[in-house]
Design a protein around this motif. Structure first.
Motif, PDB file in Angstrom:
ATOM      1  N   ASP A  98       0.826  -0.747   0.011  1.00  0.00           N
ATOM      2  CA  ASP A  98       0.039   0.367   0.001  1.00  0.00           C
ATOM      3  C   ASP A  98       0.747   1.249   0.206  1.00  0.00           C
ATOM      4  N   TRP A  99       2.566   1.184   0.117  1.00  0.00           N
ATOM      5  CA  TRP A  99       3.039   2.030   0.277  1.00  0.00           C
ATOM      6  C   TRP A  99       3.050   3.255  -1.405  1.00  0.00           C
ATOM      7  N   VAL A 100       2.711   2.425  -2.166  1.00  0.00           N
ATOM      8  CA  VAL A 100       2.403   3.692  -3.709  1.00  0.00           C
ATOM      9  C   VAL A 100       1.022   3.790  -3.197  1.00  0.00           C
ATOM     10  N   TYR A 101       0.029   3.959  -2.431  1.00  0.00           N
ATOM     11  CA  TYR A 101      -0.949   4.258  -2.510  1.00  0.00           C
ATOM     12  C   TYR A 101      -0.399   5.977  -0.859  1.00  0.00           C
ATOM     13  N   LEU A 102       0.312   5.612  -0.573  1.00  0.00           N
ATOM     14  CA  LEU A 102       0.542   6.568   0.604  1.00  0.00           C
ATOM     15  C   LEU A 102       1.752   7.582  -0.179  1.00  0.00           C
ATOM     16  N   ASN A 103       2.731   6.825  -1.592  1.00  0.00           N
ATOM     17  CA  ASN A 103       3.339   8.013  -2.109  1.00  0.00           C
ATOM     18  C   ASN A 103       2.365   8.922  -3.040  1.00  0.00           C
ATOM     19  N   THR A 182      11.445  15.754  -3.277  1.00  0.00           N
ATOM     20  CA  THR A 182      11.107  15.412  -2.337  1.00  0.00           C
ATOM     21  C   THR A 182      10.368  13.595  -2.767  1.00  0.00           C
ATOM     22  N   CYS A 183       8.545  14.791  -2.863  1.00  0.00           N
ATOM     23  CA  CYS A 183       7.557  13.552  -3.311  1.00  0.00           C
ATOM     24  C   CYS A 183       8.039  12.873  -5.064  1.00  0.00           C
ATOM     25  N   ALA A 184       8.459  13.372  -6.238  1.00  0.00           N
ATOM     26  CA  ALA A 184       9.090  12.687  -7.041  1.00  0.00           C
ATOM     27  C   ALA A 184       9.774  11.663  -7.033  1.00  0.00           C
ATOM     28  N   ALA A 185      11.158  11.676  -5.838  1.00  0.00           N
ATOM     29  CA  ALA A 185      11.647  10.587  -5.540  1.00  0.00           C
ATOM     30  C   ALA A 185      10.984   9.442  -5.124  1.00  0.00           C
ATOM     31  N   LEU A 186      10.321  10.227  -3.981  1.00  0.00           N
ATOM     32  CA  LEU A 186       9.275   8.837  -3.513  1.00  0.00           C
ATOM     33  C   LEU A 186       8.603   8.035  -4.445  1.00  0.00           C
ATOM     34  N   VAL A 187       7.697   8.354  -5.201  1.00  0.00           N
ATOM     35  CA  VAL A 187       6.886   7.919  -5.910  1.00  0.00           C
ATOM     36  C   VAL A 187       7.248   7.305  -6.849  1.00  0.00           C
ATOM     37  N   LEU A 188       8.610   7.867  -7.024  1.00  0.00           N
ATOM     38  CA  LEU A 188       9.232   6.904  -8.679  1.00  0.00           C
ATOM     39  C   LEU A 188      10.245   6.116  -7.278  1.00  0.00           C
ATOM     40  N   GLY A 189      10.534   5.618  -6.661  1.00  0.00           N
ATOM     41  CA  GLY A 189      11.213   5.124  -5.992  1.00  0.00           C
ATOM     42  C   GLY A 189      10.237   4.198  -4.791  1.00  0.00           C
ATOM     43  N   THR A 190       9.715   4.186  -4.694  1.00  0.00           N
ATOM     44  CA  THR A 190       8.082   3.853  -4.194  1.00  0.00           C
ATOM     45  C   THR A 190       8.702   1.899  -4.233  1.00  0.00           C
ATOM     46  N   SER A 191       9.305   1.452  -5.944  1.00  0.00           N
ATOM     47  CA  SER A 191       9.362  -0.226  -5.347  1.00  0.00           C
ATOM     48  C   SER A 191      10.297  -0.576  -4.829  1.00  0.00           C
ATOM     49  N   PHE A 260      28.038   7.521   3.079  1.00  0.00           N
ATOM     50  CA  PHE A 260      28.066   7.305   4.258  1.00  0.00           C
ATOM     51  C   PHE A 260      26.745   7.040   4.307  1.00  0.00           C
ATOM     52  N   ALA A 261      26.005   8.300   3.554  1.00  0.00           N
ATOM     53  CA  ALA A 261      24.013   7.746   3.842  1.00  0.00           C
ATOM     54  C   ALA A 261      23.564   7.108   3.039  1.00  0.00           C
ATOM     55  N   ALA A 262      24.298   6.864   1.867  1.00  0.00           N
ATOM     56  CA  ALA A 262      23.738   5.588   0.930  1.00  0.00           C
ATOM     57  C   ALA A 262      24.204   3.958   1.734  1.00  0.00           C
ATOM     58  N   ILE A 263      24.827   4.165   1.970  1.00  0.00           N
ATOM     59  CA  ILE A 263      25.652   3.018   2.389  1.00  0.00           C
ATOM     60  C   ILE A 263      25.130   2.345   3.488  1.00  0.00           C
ATOM     61  N   VAL A 264      24.587   3.116   4.570  1.00  0.00           N
ATOM     62  CA  VAL A 264      23.835   3.245   5.812  1.00  0.00           C
ATOM     63  C   VAL A 264      22.744   2.309   5.939  1.00  0.00           C
ATOM     64  N   TYR A 265      21.776   3.131   4.549  1.00  0.00           N
ATOM     65  CA  TYR A 265      20.327   3.353   5.002  1.00  0.00           C
ATOM     66  C   TYR A 265      19.704   2.859   3.250  1.00  0.00           C
ATOM     67  N   LEU A 266      21.227   2.368   2.353  1.00  0.00           N
ATOM     68  CA  LEU A 266      20.196   0.984   1.426  1.00  0.00           C
ATOM     69  C   LEU A 266      21.201   0.044   1.212  1.00  0.00           C
ATOM     70  N   PRO A 267      20.169  -0.934   1.126  1.00  0.00           N
ATOM     71  CA  PRO A 267      21.150  -1.895   1.116  1.00  0.00           C
ATOM     72  C   PRO A 267      21.754  -2.662  -0.100  1.00  0.00           C
ATOM     73  N   ALA A 268      23.249  -3.240   0.187  1.00  0.00           N
ATOM     74  CA  ALA A 268      23.685  -3.614  -0.306  1.00  0.00           C
ATOM     75  C   ALA A 268      23.076  -4.348  -2.218  1.00  0.00           C
ATOM     76  N   GLU A 269      22.509  -4.213  -1.763  1.00  0.00           N
ATOM     77  CA  GLU A 269      21.256  -5.060  -4.051  1.00  0.00           C
ATOM     78  C   GLU A 269      20.080  -4.418  -3.778  1.00  0.00           C
ATOM     79  N   PHE A 270      19.098  -3.684  -4.315  1.00  0.00           N
ATOM     80  CA  PHE A 270      17.868  -3.495  -4.408  1.00  0.00           C
ATOM     81  C   PHE A 270      17.555  -3.238  -5.752  1.00  0.00           C
ATOM     82  N   SER A 271      15.931  -3.113  -5.944  1.00  0.00           N
ATOM     83  CA  SER A 271      14.997  -3.468  -7.241  1.00  0.00           C
ATOM     84  C   SER A 271      14.573  -2.735  -7.429  1.00  0.00           C
ATOM     85  N   LEU A 272      14.724  -2.042  -8.714  1.00  0.00           N
ATOM     86  CA  LEU A 272      14.133  -0.947  -9.088  1.00  0.00           C
ATOM     87  C   LEU A 272      13.171  -0.764 -10.346  1.00  0.00           C
ATOM     88  N   ASP A 273      11.841  -1.022 -10.226  1.00  0.00           N
ATOM     89  CA  ASP A 273      11.050  -1.115 -11.167  1.00  0.00           C
ATOM     90  C   ASP A 273      11.656   0.266 -11.944  1.00  0.00           C
TER      91      ASP A 273
END
Length: 660
Positions: A98-103, A182-191, A260-273
Motif C-alpha cells: 500500500d506504500w504506493v498509495y501513501l506516496n 522529494t515527492c517525485a523521488a518517493l513516487v519513483l522509488g516506491t518499488s 556514508f548515508a547511502a551505505i547505511v540506509y540502502l541495502p547492498a543490492e536492491f530492485s527498482l522498477d
C-alpha cells in the motif's frame, strides 16, 4: 479532494490524505516565509547598527546569521513536517503493497508548497519591483536624488518589497523545489521499499531522499561556522570570497556525507522498477550516490557560470557597462545578448546530469540529482536572505542620515550578496528543471500503473498527434507567463511613477536638501500592495488551470506534451532573463564605483543614467518573471502528478473530448 477521490474510484481516504498533505505543504511554506520576513525585519536594523562598529566581521555576521535562521528553519521544518505526515499516513497504509498509495497521497505536500510559492514569488516580485522601478525612474533618473533617500515617497515600499519578494518569495520557491523533488523521488522509488526481500518492506531505503536532505542540513550547519568563526570577514574584498566558499565547501563535504548515508540506509543490492518496459533494475548504493553527486556538482558549476556572467569582476558585465557609453539602447542590446549566451553552458550541464543520472538509476536517478542540487539548500537560502538584509540595512542608513561610511559598508556587503544571489538563482533554475523532469517521470509512472501498463508502457511517444501538438502549446506557456508578469510590473510601476511625481509637484519642498514636508509613504505602499494582490491572479490561474483543463478535456497524451514543452522553454527563458537582469544591475554598480574623471564617469553621469535604465528594465527580469518561471515548470508538473488518476478516469486517459 473530490477530484482526487473520484479519480481513484471514490477512495475517500486517498482524497482526504492528499488534501491534508496539500494543506500541510501550504502551511509549511507560509510559516517559513513569515518566519524569514520576521527575522529579516529585525536583522535589517541590527546590521545597520553593526555597520557603525569598526571592522567588517560584526555587520557581516549579523546579516549572515539572519539568513541562516531562514535557511535552517525552512529546511528543518520541511523535512520534519513531511516525515511525520508520512508516518501518520503509514498508520492506514501499513502494508508495503500500500506504500504506493501513501506516496501518491504525499504528492499533495509538494503541490501545496508550490501553490504558495507561485503567489509568493509572483505577488512578491510585482510588489517589490513596482516600488523599485517607480522609485528609480522618478527619484534617480529624473530628479537625481540618491537611492533610498527619505525624500522619495516610494522608498519605504521599495524596502518592504525586498522582504516580500527576496525573502518570502525565494524561500517559498526553494521550499517548493525541495518538497517536489522529494515527492517525485518517493513516487519513483516506491518499488525500492516494496520489492524488498523483507516481508515488512524496507521503509528506511524508501526514505533515502529525505535522508539526503537531512544530511545536507548538518553539512551546511558545520560549514556556516567557516563564515562566522573560523574564516570571518575582515576586509571588503573577503565578503564575496567567504560567501562563495560556503557554496563550494558545502557541495564538496556533501559528497562523502551522502556516500556514508547511502551505505547505511540502502541495502547492498536492491530492485527498482524502471519507468519504461516494466523491467526491474538491480541497483547498488554507489549508483544512487553518484546521481546525487552529479546533481550537487552540476549545481555548483551552473552557479559559478552564473557568477561569471553576472559579477562585475569578469568581462561580460564590464562589456555591458562599457556599452552604456553610447546610451541605454546599446546597454539593452548587450544585456539581452549576455542573457541568451549565458544559457548555453548551464543547459549543457543539465543535459549531462540528466543523461548520467538517467543511465545509472532511471528517472529515480534524475530525482536524486535534483535533490543533490538542493542538498545545500540551507546555505543557499542563507546567502539569498543575506542580500536583502544588507540592502535594507543600507536603506535604513540612508534614511537615518548616518555617516556615509556606514552606507559604503552596507553597499559593499550588498554588492557581494547580489552576485551570490544570482548564483542562488542559477541553483534554483537548475534544480527546478530536474525536479520538473522527475515529476514528469512520476506522472508517467502513475498513469502506467493506473492503466495496468496499457498507456506509456514503453515511455511517451512524442509523435502522437495530441502529444506533438501540445508540445508546442507547452512551449508557449512560459512566454505568456513572462509577458503577463512583466506587464503587471509595468502597470504598477507607471502608477507608482505618477504618484511619486504627483507628490513632488504638489510638495516641491520635498526635493530640498532639508525638506520641511514629509512624503506620503502610505500611498506608495498601498499601490504596491493593491497591484501585487490583483496582478498575481491571472498568471497564477493560467499556470494552475492549463494542465488541469488539458488533462480533463484532452487526456494524458496532451498533458505529457504540455509538460515537456513548458519545461524546455522555461529553462532557457528563466536563465536568460535572470542573468540579463543580474548583469544590468551589476553593470550599474560597476559604473557607480568609478570616479568622475574615469572613462565611465561614475555616478550621476549620462553613462550612469543609461545604466540605471538597464537596471530598471532588468529588475522584473531577474526578480519577477525569471525566477517565477521555476515555479511554472514545477507547479504544472506536480499538479499533473496529483491529478493523474483523475485524468485517466475520463475515457481511460482520453479526456472528455477523447481525441486520442
Amino acid at each position: 479532494m473530490a477530484l482526487v477521490s473520484w479519480g481513484t474510484g471514490w477512495d475517500m481516504v486517498r482524497g482526504f490524505c492528499t488534501t491534508l498533505s496539500f494543506l500541510l505543504g501550504a502551511f509549511t511554506s507560509m510559516a517559513s516565509g513569515y518566519l524569514g520576513m520576521k527575522v529579516a525585519v529585525y536583522s535589517n536594523v541590527r546590521t545597520t547598527v553593526s555597520a557603525q562598529k569598526a571592522g567588517w566581521t560584526p555587520c557581516f555576521n549579523v546579516a549572515f546569521r539572519a539568513g541562516a535562521v531562514m535557511g535552517f528553519a525552512l529546511c528543518g521544518l520541511g523535512i520534519l513536517m513531511l516525515y511525520f505526515t508520512m508516518l501518520a499516513f503509514r498508520v492506514h497504509y501499513s502494508a508495503p503493497s500500500d506504500w504506493v498509495y501513501l506516496n501518491e497521497c504525499i504528492t499533495g505536500y509538494g503541490l501545496g508548497g508550490s501553490c504558495i510559492a507561485m503567489f509568493g514569488r509572483v505577488g512578491g516580485g510585482i510588489y517589490t519591483k513596482a516600488a523599485d522601478v517607480g522609485a528609480d525612474l522618478v527619484g534617480k533618473v529624473v530628479h537625481g536624488i540618491p537611492e533610498d533617500d527619505p525624500r522619495n515617497p516610494a522608498t519605504i515600499a521599495d524596502n518592504v518589497g525586498d522582504n516580500v519578494g527576496d525573502v518570502a518569495g525565494m524561500g517559498s520557491d526553494l521550499f517548493g523545489s525541495f518538497a517536489e523533488a522529494t515527492c517525485a523521488a518517493l513516487v519513483l522509488g516506491t518499488s525500492i521499499g516494496v520489492n524488498s526481500a523483507d516481508p515488512g518492506g524496507d521503509w528506511d531505503a524508501m526514505m533515502f531522499p529525505l535522508v539526503i536532505s537531512a544530511v545536507g542540513i548538518f553539512v551546511c550547519l558545520f560549514c556556516s561556522f567557516l563564515a562566522t568563526n573560523i574564516m570571518p570577514v575582515r576586509a571588503e574584498n573577503q565578503v564575496e570570497q567567504v560567501l562563495k566558499m560556503q557554496l563550494i565547501s558545502t557541495t564538496f563535504l556533501t559528497v562523502p556525507a551522502v556516500y556514508f548515508a547511502a551505505i547505511v540506509y540502502l541495502p547492498a543490492e536492491f530492485s527498482l522498477d524502471s519507468t519504461m518496459g516494466g523491467v526491474a533494475l538491480t541497483l547498488h548504493p554507489w549508483e544512487t550516490w553518484l546521481c546525487v553527486v552529479m546533481g550537487a556538482v552540476g549545481g555548483l558549476i551552473i552557479g559559478l557560470i552564473t557568477e561569471y556572467y553576472t559579477s562585475h569582476s569578469y568581462t561580460p558585465v564590464r562589456e555591458v557597462a562599457n556599452s552604456c557609453k553610447t546610451g541605454a539602447a546599446t546597454n539593452m542590446i548587450y544585456g539581452i545578448a549576455l542573457g541568451y549566451k549565458s544559457a548555453i553552458i548551464p543547459v549543457l550541464v543539465l543535459a549531462l546530469v540528466i543523461y548520467g543520472s538517467f543511465t545509472l538509476c532511471d528517472l529515480y536517478g534524475v530525482s536524486l540529482a535534483a535533490i543533490g542540487f538542493l542538498a545545500n539548500l540551507a546555505t543557499g537560502l542563507t546567502i539569498d536572505v543575506y542580500g536583502p538584509v544588507c540592502d535594507n540595512a543600507g536603506g535604513i542608513a540612508e534614511m537615518a542620515e548616518l555617516d556615509s561610511s556606514v552606507r559604503d559598508k552596507t553597499d559593499a556587503l550588498d554588492a557581494a550578496g547580489n552576485t551570490t544571489a544570482a548564483i542562488g538563482k542559477g541553483f534554483a533554475i537548475g534544480s527546478a528543471a530536474l525536479v520538473s523532469l522527475a515529476l514528469f517521470g512520476a506522472f508517467v509512472t502513475r498513469i502506467r500503473i493506473a492503466s495496468s501498463q496499457t498507456i506509456f508502457a514503453n515511455g511517451v511517444n512524442m509523435l502522437e498527434p495530441l502529444t506533438f501538438a501540445f508540445l508546442i502549446v507547452g512551449g508557449m506557456i512560459p512566454f505568456a507567463f513572462a509577458a503577463m508578469t512583466m506587464k503587471s510590473v509595468g502597470i504598477a510601476a507607471m502608477e507608482m511613477v505618477m504618484e511619486v511625481q504627483r507628490q513632488f509637484d504638489e510638495k516641491p519642498h520635498l526635493l530640498d536638501a532639508n525638506p520641511t514636508e514629509r512624503p506620503d509613504y502610505d500611498a506608495c505602499i498601498a499601490i504596491s500592495t493593491r497591484a501585487s494582490l490583483k496582478e498575481m491572479v491571472p498568471p497564477g490561474a493560467m499556470v494552475i488551470f492549463t494542465p488541469l483543463l488539458t488533462g480533463l478535456l484532452f487526456g494524458v497524451y496532451a498533458v505529457s506534451g504540455l509538460l515537456v514543452g513548458s519545461l524546455v522553454a522555461s529553462v532557457q527563458l528563466a536563465i536568460s532573463m535572470s542573468n540579463s537582469g543580474g548583469a544590468w544591475d551589476n553593470a550599474k554598480k560597476y559604473i557607480e564605483k568609478q570616479s568622475p574623471d574615469s572613462e565611465l564617469k561614475g555616478k550621476g553621469s549620462d553613462i550612469h543614467k543609461a545604466a540605471v535604465v538597464g537596471d530598471t528594465v532588468g529588475d522584473p527580469f531577474k526578480d519577477t518573471s525569471g525566477p517565477a518561471l521555476n515555479i511554472v515548470m514545477k507547479l504544472m508538473a506536480v499538479l499533473s502528478l496529483v491529478f493523474a488518476d483523475t485524468f485517466y478516469a475520463l475515457n481511460n486517459g482520453g479526456g472528455l473530448l477523447n481525441l486520442s
